[in-house]
Design a protein around this motif. Sequence first.
Motif, PDB file in Angstrom:
ATOM      1  N   SER A   9       0.852  -1.182   0.000  1.00  0.00           N
ATOM      2  CA  SER A   9       0.000   0.000   0.000  1.00  0.00           C
ATOM      3  C   SER A   9       0.891   1.236   0.000  1.00  0.00           C
ATOM      4  CB  SER A   9      -0.925  -0.015   1.212  1.00  0.00           C
ATOM      5  OG  SER A   9      -1.796  -1.146   1.150  1.00  0.00           O
ATOM      6  N   LEU A  10       0.328   2.385  -0.354  1.00  0.00           N
ATOM      7  CA  LEU A  10       1.143   3.584  -0.554  1.00  0.00           C
ATOM      8  C   LEU A  10       0.539   4.806   0.118  1.00  0.00           C
ATOM      9  CD1 LEU A  10       1.771   3.176  -4.402  1.00  0.00           C
ATOM     10  CD2 LEU A  10       3.334   2.506  -2.568  1.00  0.00           C
ATOM     11  N   PHE A  11       1.422   5.659   0.650  1.00  0.00           N
ATOM     12  CA  PHE A  11       1.049   6.984   1.131  1.00  0.00           C
ATOM     13  C   PHE A  11       1.611   8.009   0.154  1.00  0.00           C
ATOM     14  CE2 PHE A  11       0.287   4.739   5.016  1.00  0.00           C
ATOM     15  CZ  PHE A  11      -0.656   5.495   5.712  1.00  0.00           C
ATOM     16  N   VAL A  12       0.826   9.035  -0.136  1.00  0.00           N
ATOM     17  CA  VAL A  12       1.277  10.113  -1.004  1.00  0.00           C
ATOM     18  C   VAL A  12       1.247  11.416  -0.212  1.00  0.00           C
ATOM     19  CG1 VAL A  12       0.913  11.368  -3.159  1.00  0.00           C
ATOM     20  CG2 VAL A  12       0.327   8.924  -3.019  1.00  0.00           C
ATOM     21  N   HIS A  13       2.383  12.110  -0.164  1.00  0.00           N
ATOM     22  CA  HIS A  13       2.492  13.398   0.511  1.00  0.00           C
ATOM     23  C   HIS A  13       3.010  14.443  -0.475  1.00  0.00           C
ATOM     24  CE1 HIS A  13       2.518  10.712   4.035  1.00  0.00           C
ATOM     25  NE2 HIS A  13       2.054  11.748   4.702  1.00  0.00           N
ATOM     26  N   LEU A  14       2.726  15.703  -0.190  1.00  0.00           N
ATOM     27  CA  LEU A  14       3.232  16.811  -0.991  1.00  0.00           C
ATOM     28  C   LEU A  14       4.273  17.571  -0.186  1.00  0.00           C
ATOM     29  CD1 LEU A  14       3.044  18.606  -3.555  1.00  0.00           C
ATOM     30  CD2 LEU A  14       1.318  19.959  -2.332  1.00  0.00           C
ATOM     31  N   ASP A  15       5.478  17.689  -0.731  1.00  0.00           N
ATOM     32  CA  ASP A  15       6.547  18.456  -0.094  1.00  0.00           C
ATOM     33  C   ASP A  15       6.299  19.938  -0.389  1.00  0.00           C
ATOM     34  OD1 ASP A  15       9.059  19.890   0.289  1.00  0.00           O
ATOM     35  OD2 ASP A  15       9.999  17.923   0.480  1.00  0.00           O
ATOM     36  N   ASN A  16       6.038  20.730   0.654  1.00  0.00           N
ATOM     37  CA  ASN A  16       5.670  22.137   0.436  1.00  0.00           C
ATOM     38  C   ASN A  16       6.845  23.000  -0.021  1.00  0.00           C
ATOM     39  OD1 ASN A  16       6.874  22.070   3.091  1.00  0.00           O
ATOM     40  ND2 ASN A  16       6.078  24.132   3.411  1.00  0.00           N
ATOM     41  N   CYS A  17       8.073  22.512   0.134  1.00  0.00           N
ATOM     42  CA  CYS A  17       9.236  23.290  -0.299  1.00  0.00           C
ATOM     43  C   CYS A  17       9.611  23.007  -1.752  1.00  0.00           C
ATOM     44  CB  CYS A  17      10.428  23.000   0.611  1.00  0.00           C
ATOM     45  SG  CYS A  17      10.325  23.834   2.209  1.00  0.00           S
TER      46      CYS A  17
ATOM     47  N   VAL B  71       6.112   9.511  -2.435  1.00  0.00           N
ATOM     48  CA  VAL B  71       5.359   8.264  -2.304  1.00  0.00           C
ATOM     49  C   VAL B  71       6.122   7.330  -1.378  1.00  0.00           C
ATOM     50  CG1 VAL B  71       4.400   6.271  -3.516  1.00  0.00           C
ATOM     51  CG2 VAL B  71       4.388   8.524  -4.611  1.00  0.00           C
ATOM     52  N   SER B  72       5.463   6.859  -0.327  1.00  0.00           N
ATOM     53  CA  SER B  72       6.118   5.959   0.617  1.00  0.00           C
ATOM     54  C   SER B  72       5.302   4.678   0.769  1.00  0.00           C
ATOM     55  CB  SER B  72       6.299   6.636   1.979  1.00  0.00           C
ATOM     56  OG  SER B  72       5.054   7.074   2.499  1.00  0.00           O
ATOM     57  N   PRO B  73       5.928   3.522   0.556  1.00  0.00           N
ATOM     58  CA  PRO B  73       5.225   2.244   0.677  1.00  0.00           C
ATOM     59  C   PRO B  73       5.063   1.826   2.134  1.00  0.00           C
ATOM     60  CG  PRO B  73       7.499   1.856   0.089  1.00  0.00           C
ATOM     61  CD  PRO B  73       7.321   3.353   0.108  1.00  0.00           C
ATOM     62  N   ILE B  74       4.074   0.980   2.380  1.00  0.00           N
ATOM     63  CA  ILE B  74       3.839   0.418   3.704  1.00  0.00           C
ATOM     64  C   ILE B  74       3.289  -0.989   3.521  1.00  0.00           C
ATOM     65  CG2 ILE B  74       1.461   1.285   3.891  1.00  0.00           C
ATOM     66  CD1 ILE B  74       1.999   1.779   6.888  1.00  0.00           C
ATOM     67  N   GLU B  75       3.530  -1.857   4.494  1.00  0.00           N
ATOM     68  CA  GLU B  75       3.019  -3.215   4.393  1.00  0.00           C
ATOM     69  C   GLU B  75       1.490  -3.205   4.310  1.00  0.00           C
ATOM     70  OE1 GLU B  75       2.947  -2.226   8.736  1.00  0.00           O
ATOM     71  OE2 GLU B  75       4.455  -2.019   7.134  1.00  0.00           O
ATOM     72  N   PRO B  76       0.903  -4.133   3.561  1.00  0.00           N
ATOM     73  CA  PRO B  76      -0.550  -4.157   3.437  1.00  0.00           C
ATOM     74  C   PRO B  76      -1.212  -4.720   4.697  1.00  0.00           C
ATOM     75  CG  PRO B  76       0.378  -6.049   2.307  1.00  0.00           C
ATOM     76  CD  PRO B  76       1.550  -5.205   2.773  1.00  0.00           C
ATOM     77  N   LEU B  77      -2.454  -4.354   4.904  1.00  0.00           N
ATOM     78  CA  LEU B  77      -3.259  -4.946   5.968  1.00  0.00           C
ATOM     79  C   LEU B  77      -3.837  -6.248   5.422  1.00  0.00           C
ATOM     80  CD1 LEU B  77      -5.132  -1.719   7.157  1.00  0.00           C
ATOM     81  CD2 LEU B  77      -3.154  -2.801   8.259  1.00  0.00           C
ATOM     82  N   VAL B  78      -3.173  -7.352   5.744  1.00  0.00           N
ATOM     83  CA  VAL B  78      -3.624  -8.660   5.273  1.00  0.00           C
ATOM     84  C   VAL B  78      -3.420  -9.686   6.384  1.00  0.00           C
ATOM     85  CG1 VAL B  78      -3.020  -8.098   2.875  1.00  0.00           C
ATOM     86  CG2 VAL B  78      -1.406  -9.372   4.291  1.00  0.00           C
TER      87      VAL B  78
END
Length: 345
Positions: free
Chosen positions: A118-126, A132-139
């Motif tokens: 799974s993935l998180f998407v963040h916006l760098d304000n600078c 995009v940062s991956p994370i283990e899935p909820l399974v």
Amino acid sequence: MVDSRVFAGVVLSSVLLCVVYLLQWEDLACPGPVPEETVLLPEPCTRHFVRYIPSVWEQHWVAHAKLYQADFGQACAEIEARTGRTAAWLKFVSQRAQAGASTAAKTDVPSHADEVLSLFVHLDNCTGTHVVSPIEPLVGFLRHPFLHCKRGPLHVDDKSYLVIPAVSEVDPGQRLFFDAGAGTYAMGDGGPSQQWFAETFSRMGLRPDRYFAWEASVIPSLEIWADVPAWLRPRMSYYNIPISPAPRSPDNILNFIRAVSVPQDFVVFKLDVDNSTVENAIIEQLLEDPYLHTLVDELYWEHHTGMTPMREYGWGDGWGNHTMASSYALFSRLRRAGIRAHSWV
């Protein structure tokens, strides 16, 4: 703030100038004090949460959690049928750990991430770029995917399924760790959490700047500090008292996080005090406070529930009305709020 002596001098100069003007031109208005120049400071660099993208496999498990909690055999059959996915997931974690703090860790998201990670998407304000940062899935049973399904209890305390963020994926401020249910540095249920966090994150280039630990069980001071490494000692604060779920209590760990951190910091919060009443109250308070969502980056929480094979591996019964399906729902809510929530051991 303007120094009072400087301000008085400016006022006096203006008055004298006014007197001179009045002596020459009676109808001329007096000029006032010179205003202080306003300086606009740039906004500190930070990441703003944009969205959470659950993998295809995670979406399957969230949708079928009630089915799998009622039939562990079907749950294990799904794990067995997706050996390629579990292999890719665990290989990714291993490769990222080997890369550590190197720049390779920021570009190792596999092409099949939409199926497994799974993935998180963040916006760098600078920089204006998306991170995009991956994370283990909820399974599975929300621990190592092989728990119960392969070699019984072997994977109960196995943490090799957890995806640790790379340096390039986190906020640039202080690295603050909050450990509720900390035990001692070298001992703790499920393995020593202090040692795991300090050493694992240090290898990733994320060595703690401060480490705050709470433990309800009374432990002699010499035992608390016996194994804490020299580099960590001046950074650690240890509270040998229980945390409180009362919203206004000074011992509520969320109040502590609010008091010492800002959105630009990288905040890691572990919650495992083996008291479901306290833990569930803390989690609900966390979910209900949008400002806390900007502070807490990583959450590691062992959610004790019924209808899970963990009752055979030490949990037993008596964890209230929460089930494995409700655990899936809570972790999904936390992730959609922008918190990288991991199911802890």
